[in-house]
Write a protein that holds these residues in place. Sequence first.
Motif, short mmCIF file in Angstrom:
data_model
loop_
_atom_site.label_atom_id
_atom_site.label_comp_id
_atom_site.label_asym_id
_atom_site.label_seq_id
_atom_site.Cartn_x
_atom_site.Cartn_y
_atom_site.Cartn_z
N ASN A 287 -22.68 21.19 6.42
CA ASN A 287 -23.91 20.21 6.21
C ASN A 287 -23.41 19.36 5.64
O ASN A 287 -22.89 18.81 4.66
N LYS B 241 -27.62 13.67 4.41
CA LYS B 241 -28.52 12.24 4.79
C LYS B 241 -28.72 11.24 4.01
O LYS B 241 -29.50 10.88 4.87
N HIS C 140 -23.18 8.61 17.60
CA HIS C 140 -22.80 9.64 16.60
C HIS C 140 -22.44 9.83 14.84
O HIS C 140 -23.29 10.41 14.51
N LYS D 190 -25.83 10.95 15.25
CA LYS D 190 -26.18 13.04 15.11
C LYS D 190 -25.19 13.66 13.88
O LYS D 190 -25.92 14.91 14.29
N GLY E 176 -25.84 13.56 11.47
CA GLY E 176 -26.39 12.99 10.07
C GLY E 176 -26.18 11.69 9.05
O GLY E 176 -27.24 11.72 7.98
N ALA F 40 -24.07 16.03 24.59
CA ALA F 40 -24.73 16.12 23.27
C ALA F 40 -23.86 17.32 22.28
O ALA F 40 -23.15 17.61 22.79
N TYR F 41 -24.49 17.28 21.27
CA TYR F 41 -23.14 18.35 20.46
C TYR F 41 -24.57 18.39 18.76
O TYR F 41 -25.01 17.92 19.03
N ASN F 42 -23.87 19.79 18.43
CA ASN F 42 -24.75 19.80 16.83
C ASN F 42 -22.94 20.53 16.15
O ASN F 42 -22.53 20.58 16.91
N ALA F 43 -24.01 20.72 15.10
CA ALA F 43 -22.74 21.16 14.12
C ALA F 43 -22.48 22.55 14.64
O ALA F 43 -21.01 22.87 14.57
N ASP G 50 -21.59 23.54 18.32
CA ASP G 50 -20.20 22.60 18.74
C ASP G 50 -18.85 21.99 18.47
O ASP G 50 -18.37 22.85 18.92
#
Length: 318
Positions: free
Chosen positions: A3, A6, A37, A40, A42, A293-296, A298
């Motif tokens: 995590n 932010k 990026h 993306k 945070g 597109a992606y997240n953690a 991925d």
Amino acid sequence: MKNLNKSIQGVCFGEVLWDNLPTGKKLGGAPLNVAYHLNKLGVVAQMLTRIGRDENGYELLTVCEQLGIPTAFFQYDDSLPTSTVEVTIDADRNVQYDIVYPVAWDRITAEPAVLEAVSKADFLVYGSLACRDDVSFQSLLTLLKEASFRVMDVNLRAPFFGPHRVHELLRYADLVKMNAEELHIIAEWSGAPSTYTDQQRVDLLLDCFSIQEAIVTYGAAGAVYHHKKANISYHFPALKVQVEDTIGSGDSFLAAFLTKRFQMAEGVALEEVLEFAATLSGFVTQSSGACPAYNAADINRFHWLNPIFRDSERKMKQ
């Protein structure tokens, strides 16, 4: 991928544009890719740029908002158009780029709200291409004097570069990122003989311009991180992935590096910083376009399927 904090804030300065390809237009601009990026990952990263009050500009604004790139610092020009790059590909697949001049981002101004944001941000990312016109160049110099940490992402694009302006920008940099070709060009401008190794070229630039950190990228051969004060040169390999395209891979590397670098106070090691940067860069290389597109989840899965180290590939010189 942990995590991410932010609370980290950054500002990216420079060009946003449409690449007009034979197959259609595609959103582009190195600082825009970095901003994408960062957000993306945070980091609250504002994009400072300028677009025209035209159809291309409104479409660009809409796409950026859809991508999650903050547009509060987008400026609007009533006379100059939104930037376009005319891309032509000949029968031998040779690619030529015509970066149209002048365009709106050649006239970026340093407004009071921008100055305040830069002074409060953890870092300011800037490049050399956006300084081809004196208006944006002078605005950037004003901002650099307010920034607490200055990241120069070298972007030499003929015919819009020369030693005087690039050297001036380097004098402000705390961290500089460049590819091997750019390193050779700038080192030659700075007096390096052709017999110098890349290590000697980097050492020369760090000394000449009082820069503490440098990243030199080598494509499929990875990247080398240099830290002057710590006397470290750390070679980090690129992931062995199926290449879709290399568009924006260096921009994603820089964004991931900055994200983790500013978490180092919380116990993140340099090795983790570089591993994360190489992982995201590899993910983007095996994806289509600079802003997939992606997240953690991925990135975690991609990291698990594509381990960085094989047979002690890491090399640190200290």
